[in-house]
Enzyme design. Structure first.
Site, PDB file in Angstrom:
ATOM      1  CB  CYS A   5      -0.914   0.012   1.223  1.00 21.63           C
ATOM      2  SG  CYS A   5      -1.658   1.588   1.303  1.00 21.63           S
ATOM      3  CB  CYS A   8       0.630   1.438   4.365  1.00 19.67           C
ATOM      4  SG  CYS A   8      -0.795   1.102   5.079  1.00 19.67           S
ATOM      5  CG  ASP A  31      -2.994  14.256  -5.148  1.00 20.72           C
ATOM      6  OD1 ASP A  31      -3.733  13.769  -4.899  1.00 20.72           O
ATOM      7  OD2 ASP A  31      -2.261  14.243  -6.342  1.00 20.72           O
ATOM      8  CG  HIS A  47      -4.556  -0.646   4.879  1.00 21.56           C
ATOM      9  ND1 HIS A  47      -3.937   0.184   3.578  1.00 21.56           N
ATOM     10  CD2 HIS A  47      -5.416  -1.423   4.329  1.00 21.56           C
ATOM     11  CE1 HIS A  47      -4.430  -0.424   2.691  1.00 21.56           C
ATOM     12  NE2 HIS A  47      -5.315  -1.399   2.875  1.00 21.56           N
ATOM     13  N   GLY A  93     -13.858   5.623  -9.220  1.00 14.81           N
ATOM     14  CA  GLY A  93     -12.802   6.287  -9.475  1.00 14.81           C
ATOM     15  C   GLY A  93     -11.293   6.008  -8.555  1.00 14.81           C
ATOM     16  CG  HIS A  98      -4.486   3.965   3.335  1.00 14.01           C
ATOM     17  ND1 HIS A  98      -3.663   3.350   3.731  1.00 14.01           N
ATOM     18  CD2 HIS A  98      -5.009   4.763   3.847  1.00 14.01           C
ATOM     19  CE1 HIS A  98      -3.395   3.833   4.969  1.00 14.01           C
ATOM     20  NE2 HIS A  98      -4.402   4.690   5.081  1.00 14.01           N
ATOM     21  CG  HIS A 100      -7.105   8.691  -0.984  1.00 13.50           C
ATOM     22  ND1 HIS A 100      -7.241   7.606  -0.966  1.00 13.50           N
ATOM     23  CD2 HIS A 100      -7.544   9.426  -2.094  1.00 13.50           C
ATOM     24  CE1 HIS A 100      -7.557   7.207  -2.337  1.00 13.50           C
ATOM     25  NE2 HIS A 100      -7.614   8.547  -2.938  1.00 13.50           N
ATOM     26  CG  HIS A 102      -8.768  13.895  -3.565  1.00 13.45           C
ATOM     27  ND1 HIS A 102      -7.832  14.004  -4.362  1.00 13.45           N
ATOM     28  CD2 HIS A 102      -9.392  12.684  -3.634  1.00 13.45           C
ATOM     29  CE1 HIS A 102      -7.671  12.786  -4.936  1.00 13.45           C
ATOM     30  NE2 HIS A 102      -8.437  11.811  -4.584  1.00 13.45           N
TER      31      HIS A 102
HETATM   32  P1  AMP Z   1      -7.963   8.517  -6.146  1.00 17.64           P
HETATM   33  O1  AMP Z   1      -8.287   8.524  -7.610  1.00 17.64           O
HETATM   34  O2  AMP Z   1      -9.093   9.274  -5.481  1.00 17.64           O
HETATM   35  O3  AMP Z   1      -7.765   7.031  -5.543  1.00 17.64           O
HETATM   36  O4  AMP Z   1      -6.702   9.289  -5.706  1.00 17.64           O
HETATM   37  C1  AMP Z   1      -5.402   8.890  -5.682  1.00 17.64           C
HETATM   38  C2  AMP Z   1      -4.484  10.257  -5.717  1.00 17.64           C
HETATM   39  O5  AMP Z   1      -3.211   9.888  -5.148  1.00 17.64           O
HETATM   40  C3  AMP Z   1      -4.336  10.919  -7.078  1.00 17.64           C
HETATM   41  O6  AMP Z   1      -4.834  12.231  -6.559  1.00 17.64           O
HETATM   42  C4  AMP Z   1      -2.712  10.685  -7.024  1.00 17.64           C
HETATM   43  O7  AMP Z   1      -2.279  11.727  -7.559  1.00 17.64           O
HETATM   44  C5  AMP Z   1      -2.306  10.795  -5.579  1.00 17.64           C
HETATM   45  N1  AMP Z   1      -0.917   9.925  -5.379  1.00 17.64           N
HETATM   46  C6  AMP Z   1      -0.844   8.775  -5.693  1.00 17.64           C
HETATM   47  N2  AMP Z   1       0.446   8.410  -5.359  1.00 17.64           N
HETATM   48  C7  AMP Z   1       0.923   9.266  -4.669  1.00 17.64           C
HETATM   49  C8  AMP Z   1       2.285   9.674  -3.761  1.00 17.64           C
HETATM   50  N3  AMP Z   1       3.202   8.883  -3.843  1.00 17.64           N
HETATM   51  N4  AMP Z   1       2.227  10.829  -3.362  1.00 17.64           N
HETATM   52  C9  AMP Z   1       1.162  11.710  -3.251  1.00 17.64           C
HETATM   53  N5  AMP Z   1       0.071  11.515  -3.863  1.00 17.64           N
HETATM   54  C10 AMP Z   1       0.000  10.353  -4.547  1.00 17.64           C
HETATM   55 ZN    ZN Z   2      -2.557   1.474   3.502  1.00 21.36          ZN
END
Ligand code: AMP
Ligand code: ZN
Length: 109
Positions: A5, A8, A31, A47, A93, A98, A100, A102
């Protein structure tokens, strides 16, 4: 910690991220592909895959996320407005499994 993950791994400092706030239960980082001038991800340190997977014992985590958003808003310029967005499940989408939220504010990029 769940193996493989990416979030994580950020929590455990195994991969880098720009951390903007942290509490006992929550971590906030920028992000990597921002959609607005301010684009943070608010995640629980525990997680949890998605909202469908939340258990009654996770009640305080959900509240902690909302209050973390409020705390972050206090560093925004007036009127301190923001958008909190979540995709819960692949067909909605979600790409990183994990939970999150936005946190988006300022100009859309
Ligand atoms: P979602 O589509 O809602 O699952 O959003 C996943 C988000 O995680 C996207 O906006 C990516 O740009 C962001 N993301 C993926 N990997 C990383 C990372 N290593 N550091 C920061 N953000 C990330
Ligand atoms: Zn996780």
């Amino acid at each position: 910690m769940t193996v493989d993950c990416i979030f994580c791994k950020i929590i455990n400092k195994q991969i880098p991220a720009t951390i903007v706030a942290e509490s006992e239960s929550i971590i906030v980082f920028k992000d990597i592909a921002p959609q607005a001038s301010i684009h943070y991800l608010i995640i629980p340190k525990k997680h949890i895959r998605d909202i469908q997977s939340l258990a009654p014992a996770d009640y305080t985590i959900a509240a902690d996320i909302i209050f973390m958003a409020q705390q972050l808003s206090q560093s925004l310029p007036e009127p301190q407005d923001f958008r909190l967005k979540i995709s819960s499940g692949a067909t909605a989408g979600q790409e990183v499994f994990h939970i999150h939220f936005h946190f988006l504010a300022g100009k859309r990029l």
